[in-house]
Design an enzyme around this catalytic site. Sequence first.
Site, mmCIF file in Angstrom:
data_model
loop_
_atom_site.group_PDB
_atom_site.id
_atom_site.type_symbol
_atom_site.label_atom_id
_atom_site.label_comp_id
_atom_site.label_asym_id
_atom_site.label_seq_id
_atom_site.Cartn_x
_atom_site.Cartn_y
_atom_site.Cartn_z
ATOM 1 N N ARG A 69 11.591 -29.954 -63.576
ATOM 2 C CA ARG A 69 10.997 -28.978 -62.657
ATOM 3 C C ARG A 69 10.225 -27.945 -63.476
ATOM 4 O O ARG A 69 10.602 -27.623 -64.600
ATOM 5 C CB ARG A 69 12.093 -28.267 -61.849
ATOM 6 C CG ARG A 69 11.527 -27.308 -60.804
ATOM 7 C CD ARG A 69 12.572 -26.391 -60.197
ATOM 8 N NE ARG A 69 11.934 -25.472 -59.241
ATOM 9 C CZ ARG A 69 12.517 -24.385 -58.746
ATOM 10 N NH1 ARG A 69 13.750 -24.076 -59.091
ATOM 11 N NH2 ARG A 69 11.859 -23.614 -57.898
ATOM 12 N N HIS A 70 9.145 -27.418 -62.890
ATOM 13 C CA HIS A 70 8.379 -26.366 -63.548
ATOM 14 C C HIS A 70 9.268 -25.159 -63.859
ATOM 15 O O HIS A 70 10.331 -24.963 -63.277
ATOM 16 C CB HIS A 70 7.210 -25.920 -62.663
ATOM 17 C CG HIS A 70 7.648 -25.432 -61.323
ATOM 18 N ND1 HIS A 70 8.183 -24.180 -61.125
ATOM 19 C CD2 HIS A 70 7.670 -26.038 -60.111
ATOM 20 C CE1 HIS A 70 8.506 -24.031 -59.854
ATOM 21 N NE2 HIS A 70 8.211 -25.142 -59.211
ATOM 22 N N GLY A 71 8.785 -24.308 -64.745
ATOM 23 C CA GLY A 71 9.528 -23.112 -65.133
ATOM 24 C C GLY A 71 9.432 -22.002 -64.103
ATOM 25 O O GLY A 71 8.905 -22.183 -62.995
ATOM 26 N N ALA A 345 7.362 -31.857 -62.277
ATOM 27 C CA ALA A 345 7.203 -31.835 -60.827
ATOM 28 C C ALA A 345 7.925 -30.627 -60.241
ATOM 29 O O ALA A 345 8.006 -29.568 -60.870
ATOM 30 C CB ALA A 345 7.717 -33.153 -60.230
ATOM 31 N N ALA A 388 12.968 -24.746 -64.148
ATOM 32 C CA ALA A 388 12.956 -25.589 -65.357
ATOM 33 C C ALA A 388 14.089 -26.609 -65.384
ATOM 34 O O ALA A 388 14.391 -27.188 -66.437
ATOM 35 C CB ALA A 388 12.972 -24.743 -66.631
#
Length: 446
Positions: A69-71, A345, A388
Amino acid sequence: MSRMKFFAILIFCLTNELILSEAVEYCYSDDEHPYLLAGLKTAYEVEHGIIKNTTVPNCKPMQVWMLIRHGTRNPAKEEIENMKHNLPELQQKIIKNHKQYGKGSLCQKDLEKLRAWKLDPNLDKHKYMYLTAQGKKDLLSLGARFKDYFPELLQPYPLDSSKQRYKFRSTDTERTIVSMDSFINGLFGNVTVNKEVVPSSNDTLLELYKICKSWLDQVSNTSGKSEVDKLLNGPLFGEMIDNVSRRLGFSDRLSFDDVPIMYTACSFENAWHIDERSPWCAAFTKDEEKLFEYQDDLFSYYHSSYGQTLSSVIGCPPLQDMFNHFTKLENGDSNEEPQGIFYFAHSTILQLFLTTMEIAKDSVPLKASNYESMGNRKWRTSHLAPFAANLAAVFYKCDSSNKVRFYLNEKPLDYEGCEAGVCDWEYLKKKIGFKAFNCNANICTK
């Protein structure tokens, strides 16, 4: 004065002194163990572990596969607008309540920190959902740690190498693309590597949930929203709003919009600045923060987990991808396979993927009515999908049976039939292989 009366007064005074000494003024600012779990807005620094041992006896790591996952990001556009519009006014009223009217129960230190608070000047509604400076750090440090965890697999490679040793792929959003770039920088430094960005309209691997009509129809018609509404409109939230209103010195009950936006500021600011604490968190007790956390879990449970019958289907493509790569390694195609595969993602696909693997499945469904009995629930997004968040699967070629080792947020995954995250590959094929090899995206066209 009679002796009896003297002793009565003495006992009364001592009792009052004891009560006063026990009623120590609580200060959020002084709390060494504040509650920092905030569902999908939990800071990664709060949640992640450290991998201490990657060795599997008589085995060699061949490939690491990760879904990330994005930060840490900015809030949504509406949340930013509400923060800008509501918080400065609430700030002034709370200070006035305490200083001018003598109402409210914030301690002096919390009140002074609230007085000094200013909205982050970089918070721009045109950059809603963008990655923050902390978000870049989240992924930079994650990449650096994984390079240290698996030096055999993750080492810089010559730019003229004929073999594509690593695969990087991201969804088409600023926060995932910048997360991918930050992770690569953590792995290899400032080098040019091959990477792929796929638009949502074509992304059946990481964003099938955005283009699957059957899924979208089911989510819009689900009972999940009603469960969240029941919690928000029920007695627990009503009591919490009353308590927060009194704590902040308001004679009248705060509006339903004001209390959640203070919590939004609390949770996001704690994630943006991991060494500081948002003064807005002083508005809430730990139990009240846990109630907000449950609201997040309840929404996620019915949007992208076990509360939807199609979740395991929509979360299947990443599982299929992982199995396809590991099967090639099993069959000896290591020369054709990358040593690292990294997908960047969003929380939705990570949760769907965990659901497909039957991870964190509770014996009873989450409901608005059973909050008080679900304190030890398995489906807890603070642990599963913070900023994240990542699931790493490492394929090991072994002298006897091959192994796969799973880590969730850099902690060995507690997975049925496996020991400390180490699973026999043959066992995995029997347990979830049928899901992996029978992904049916055709359901999305019905």
